[in-house]
Design a protein around this motif. Structure first.
Motif, PDB file in Angstrom:
ATOM      1  N   PRO A   1       7.076  11.807  -0.197  1.00  0.00           N
ATOM      2  CA  PRO A   1       7.979  10.643  -0.246  1.00  0.00           C
ATOM      3  C   PRO A   1       7.576   9.507   0.690  1.00  0.00           C
ATOM      4  O   PRO A   1       7.860   8.345   0.413  1.00  0.00           O
ATOM      5  CB  PRO A   1       9.333  11.235   0.175  1.00  0.00           C
ATOM      6  N   GLN A   2       6.903   9.839   1.794  1.00  0.00           N
ATOM      7  CA  GLN A   2       6.502   8.813   2.760  1.00  0.00           C
ATOM      8  C   GLN A   2       5.039   8.394   2.598  1.00  0.00           C
ATOM      9  O   GLN A   2       4.480   7.752   3.489  1.00  0.00           O
ATOM     10  CB  GLN A   2       6.733   9.315   4.186  1.00  0.00           C
ATOM     11  N   ASN A   3       4.442   8.747   1.481  1.00  0.00           N
ATOM     12  CA  ASN A   3       3.023   8.452   1.270  1.00  0.00           C
ATOM     13  C   ASN A   3       2.693   6.987   1.559  1.00  0.00           C
ATOM     14  O   ASN A   3       1.861   6.674   2.415  1.00  0.00           O
ATOM     15  CB  ASN A   3       2.640   8.815  -0.173  1.00  0.00           C
ATOM     16  N   LEU A   4       3.329   6.080   0.859  1.00  0.00           N
ATOM     17  CA  LEU A   4       3.016   4.655   1.008  1.00  0.00           C
ATOM     18  C   LEU A   4       3.450   4.127   2.368  1.00  0.00           C
ATOM     19  O   LEU A   4       2.724   3.358   3.007  1.00  0.00           O
ATOM     20  CB  LEU A   4       3.681   3.856  -0.110  1.00  0.00           C
ATOM     21  N   GLU A   5       4.612   4.540   2.826  1.00  0.00           N
ATOM     22  CA  GLU A   5       5.133   4.055   4.105  1.00  0.00           C
ATOM     23  C   GLU A   5       4.201   4.394   5.264  1.00  0.00           C
ATOM     24  O   GLU A   5       3.864   3.519   6.084  1.00  0.00           O
ATOM     25  CB  GLU A   5       6.509   4.662   4.365  1.00  0.00           C
ATOM     26  N   ILE A   6       3.770   5.635   5.335  1.00  0.00           N
ATOM     27  CA  ILE A   6       2.912   6.059   6.438  1.00  0.00           C
ATOM     28  C   ILE A   6       1.561   5.369   6.379  1.00  0.00           C
ATOM     29  O   ILE A   6       1.036   4.903   7.398  1.00  0.00           O
ATOM     30  CB  ILE A   6       2.762   7.598   6.426  1.00  0.00           C
ATOM     31  N   CYS A   7       0.970   5.278   5.193  1.00  0.00           N
ATOM     32  CA  CYS A   7      -0.339   4.629   5.055  1.00  0.00           C
ATOM     33  C   CYS A   7      -0.263   3.163   5.457  1.00  0.00           C
ATOM     34  O   CYS A   7      -1.117   2.655   6.191  1.00  0.00           O
ATOM     35  CB  CYS A   7      -0.850   4.750   3.626  1.00  0.00           C
TER      36      CYS A   7
ATOM     37  N   LYS B   1      -1.451  -1.558   9.660  1.00  0.00           N
ATOM     38  CA  LYS B   1      -0.978  -2.763  10.350  1.00  0.00           C
ATOM     39  C   LYS B   1      -2.121  -3.434  11.105  1.00  0.00           C
ATOM     40  O   LYS B   1      -2.096  -4.640  11.339  1.00  0.00           O
ATOM     41  CB  LYS B   1       0.162  -2.406  11.296  1.00  0.00           C
ATOM     42  N   ASP B   2      -3.093  -2.627  11.499  1.00  0.00           N
ATOM     43  CA  ASP B   2      -4.319  -3.176  12.087  1.00  0.00           C
ATOM     44  C   ASP B   2      -5.118  -3.786  10.936  1.00  0.00           C
ATOM     45  O   ASP B   2      -5.663  -3.073  10.086  1.00  0.00           O
ATOM     46  CB  ASP B   2      -5.112  -2.066  12.771  1.00  0.00           C
TER      47      ASP B   2
ATOM     48  N   PHE C   1      -8.649   0.766   4.686  1.00  0.00           N
ATOM     49  CA  PHE C   1      -8.154   1.910   3.931  1.00  0.00           C
ATOM     50  C   PHE C   1      -7.515   2.919   4.866  1.00  0.00           C
ATOM     51  O   PHE C   1      -7.789   2.942   6.077  1.00  0.00           O
ATOM     52  CB  PHE C   1      -9.279   2.582   3.129  1.00  0.00           C
ATOM     53  N   CYS C   2      -6.661   3.752   4.293  1.00  0.00           N
ATOM     54  CA  CYS C   2      -6.075   4.885   5.013  1.00  0.00           C
ATOM     55  C   CYS C   2      -6.313   6.123   4.170  1.00  0.00           C
ATOM     56  O   CYS C   2      -5.851   6.211   3.031  1.00  0.00           O
ATOM     57  CB  CYS C   2      -4.586   4.671   5.247  1.00  0.00           C
TER      58      CYS C   2
ATOM     59  N   SER D   1     -20.276   1.832   2.048  1.00  0.00           N
ATOM     60  CA  SER D   1     -21.595   1.388   2.515  1.00  0.00           C
ATOM     61  C   SER D   1     -21.595  -0.097   2.867  1.00  0.00           C
ATOM     62  O   SER D   1     -22.604  -0.626   3.334  1.00  0.00           O
ATOM     63  CB  SER D   1     -22.665   1.679   1.455  1.00  0.00           C
ATOM     64  N   GLU D   2     -20.467  -0.768   2.630  1.00  0.00           N
ATOM     65  CA  GLU D   2     -20.369  -2.196   2.918  1.00  0.00           C
ATOM     66  C   GLU D   2     -19.901  -2.485   4.341  1.00  0.00           C
ATOM     67  O   GLU D   2     -19.449  -3.574   4.655  1.00  0.00           O
ATOM     68  CB  GLU D   2     -19.442  -2.860   1.901  1.00  0.00           C
ATOM     69  N   LYS D   3     -19.960  -1.477   5.187  1.00  0.00           N
ATOM     70  CA  LYS D   3     -19.661  -1.612   6.614  1.00  0.00           C
ATOM     71  C   LYS D   3     -18.221  -2.032   6.876  1.00  0.00           C
ATOM     72  O   LYS D   3     -17.935  -2.825   7.775  1.00  0.00           O
ATOM     73  CB  LYS D   3     -20.641  -2.577   7.279  1.00  0.00           C
ATOM     74  N   ILE D   4     -17.304  -1.484   6.080  1.00  0.00           N
ATOM     75  CA  ILE D   4     -15.885  -1.662   6.367  1.00  0.00           C
ATOM     76  C   ILE D   4     -15.423  -0.478   7.208  1.00  0.00           C
ATOM     77  O   ILE D   4     -16.141   0.523   7.345  1.00  0.00           O
ATOM     78  CB  ILE D   4     -15.055  -1.738   5.073  1.00  0.00           C
ATOM     79  N   LYS D   5     -14.221  -0.576   7.759  1.00  0.00           N
ATOM     80  CA  LYS D   5     -13.693   0.555   8.503  1.00  0.00           C
ATOM     81  C   LYS D   5     -12.250   0.814   8.110  1.00  0.00           C
ATOM     82  O   LYS D   5     -11.547  -0.068   7.592  1.00  0.00           O
ATOM     83  CB  LYS D   5     -13.811   0.331  10.007  1.00  0.00           C
ATOM     84  N   GLY D   6     -11.836   2.047   8.332  1.00  0.00           N
ATOM     85  CA  GLY D   6     -10.481   2.444   7.997  1.00  0.00           C
ATOM     86  C   GLY D   6     -10.022   3.532   8.933  1.00  0.00           C
ATOM     87  O   GLY D   6     -10.661   3.807   9.948  1.00  0.00           O
TER      88      GLY D   6
END
Length: 315
Positions: A103-109, A114-115, A120-121, A197-202
């Motif tokens: 139930p909290q899937n979207l809320e927690i992610c 917020k950063d 991605f989470c 591979s596009e050097k993003i972070k999560g």
């Protein structure tokens, strides 16, 4: 971010799952974060899916039932690409039509995202058989780690598993990326490897937020039963990942060893020759690949021999 900005597009491909999908949609309706749309993409099913979900569609406008246009390939990748192109949310998540989200899937992610530097989470996924007991993970605290491009190998070798339904993505991750519609297995592995591979972070959190229903006839089950469509798709995914890594100068010695080992395990000489032709390996890598392919049966036999050898009794 305001609630309006935090709209999530849930993309759900469906095909003849009338007997499961209502339970899944009911679980989505229980999300504590309410600003979402759920795009149900029908892949040409022949059962009464639309009939059984019509009561939900009539009372909850956040759900949309859409037919996959012929301009998108049949199958999961085509449905998801259509969903991505149709989505209006700031975030994208892929749910299957027979699974149960926490139930909290979207809320927690969203709270973890917020950063704004996080794109991605990724969270944990559990599996269940038969009826779901609705005993959700209730931990209020959990571990988390930042995932950067330096961790790419951990995603590719599944040290950190990126299940397709266990990641909430910023929509920006799909601005230049889509699922390869020729793949009928390992399509998320190939697509997510390109994104990461596009050097993003999560952020990766140690909390179970999704529960997958296991089937004997799932894509994974068919792959291990050596279904040729699934097997050939995994081979192509290996080729594509190696090509992308080589083009971006990210094909490290470790990743070359890991991916070439997977390729060799199929015992398909054409696959090896194709990798050499398409990936642009160095002379040294070509020689190593040929040698490993040749000695692989001997190595497998040796490992089996070690397993069958019983240790001598210790007096």
């Amino acid at each position: 971010m305001t609630l309006k900005e935090n709209k999530v597009s849930i993309i759900m491909a469906t095909y003849n799952r009338a007997h499961f999908i209502v339970e899944t949609l009911a679980a989505i309706q229980k999300q504590t974060h309410i600003n979402w749309e759920c795009l149900i993409i029908d892949d040409g099913g022949t059962d009464n899916t639309l009939e059984v979900i019509s009561p939900i569609l009539e009372v909850d406008p956040r759900f949309s039932f859409l037919k996959r246009p012929n301009s998108y390939g049949k199958g999961l990748p085509g449905c998801r690409n259509y969903g991505i192109d149709t989505a209006t949310g700031d975030y994208i998540i892929f749910f299957d039509d027979d699974d149960i989200p926490h139930p909290q899937n979207l809320e927690i992610c969203l709270n973890e995202l917020k950063d704004s530097s996080f794109k991605f989470c990724r969270y944990l996924r559990a599996v269940f058989f038969g009826e779901f007991d609705y005993k959700f993970d209730s931990k209020n605290s959990f571990g988390k780690v930042t995932f950067t491009h330096n961790d790419l190998s951990k995603m590719i070798d599944h040290t950190i598993s990126f299940n397709s339904c266990a990641v909430l993505w910023s929509k920006s991750c799909f601005e230049k990326n889509r699922f390869n519609e020729t793949l009928m297995y390992a399509e998320e592995w190939e697509c997510y490897s390109r994104i990461l591979s596009e050097k993003i972070k999560g952020v990766c959190i140690e909390k179970t937020l999704f529960y997958g229903r296991k089937h004997a006839n799932s894509n994974t089950g068919e792959f291990w039963k050596k279904n040729p469509v699934r097997q050939n798709s995994k081979k192509e995914a290996i080729r594509l990942i190696m090509e992308n890594l080589r083009a971006k100068n990210l094909l490290t010695s470790y990743l070359f060893t890991y991916l070439s080992g997977l390729a060799i395990s199929f015992r398909d000489r054409r696959l090896i020759d194709d990798i050499i032709k398409r990936v642009g390996l160095s002379l040294r890598q070509k020689i190593i690949l040929h040698i490993k392919y040749t000695v692989y049966p001997i190595w497998v036999a040796y490992k089996r021999l070690l397993k069958t050898k019983k240790p001598k009794n210790v007096i």
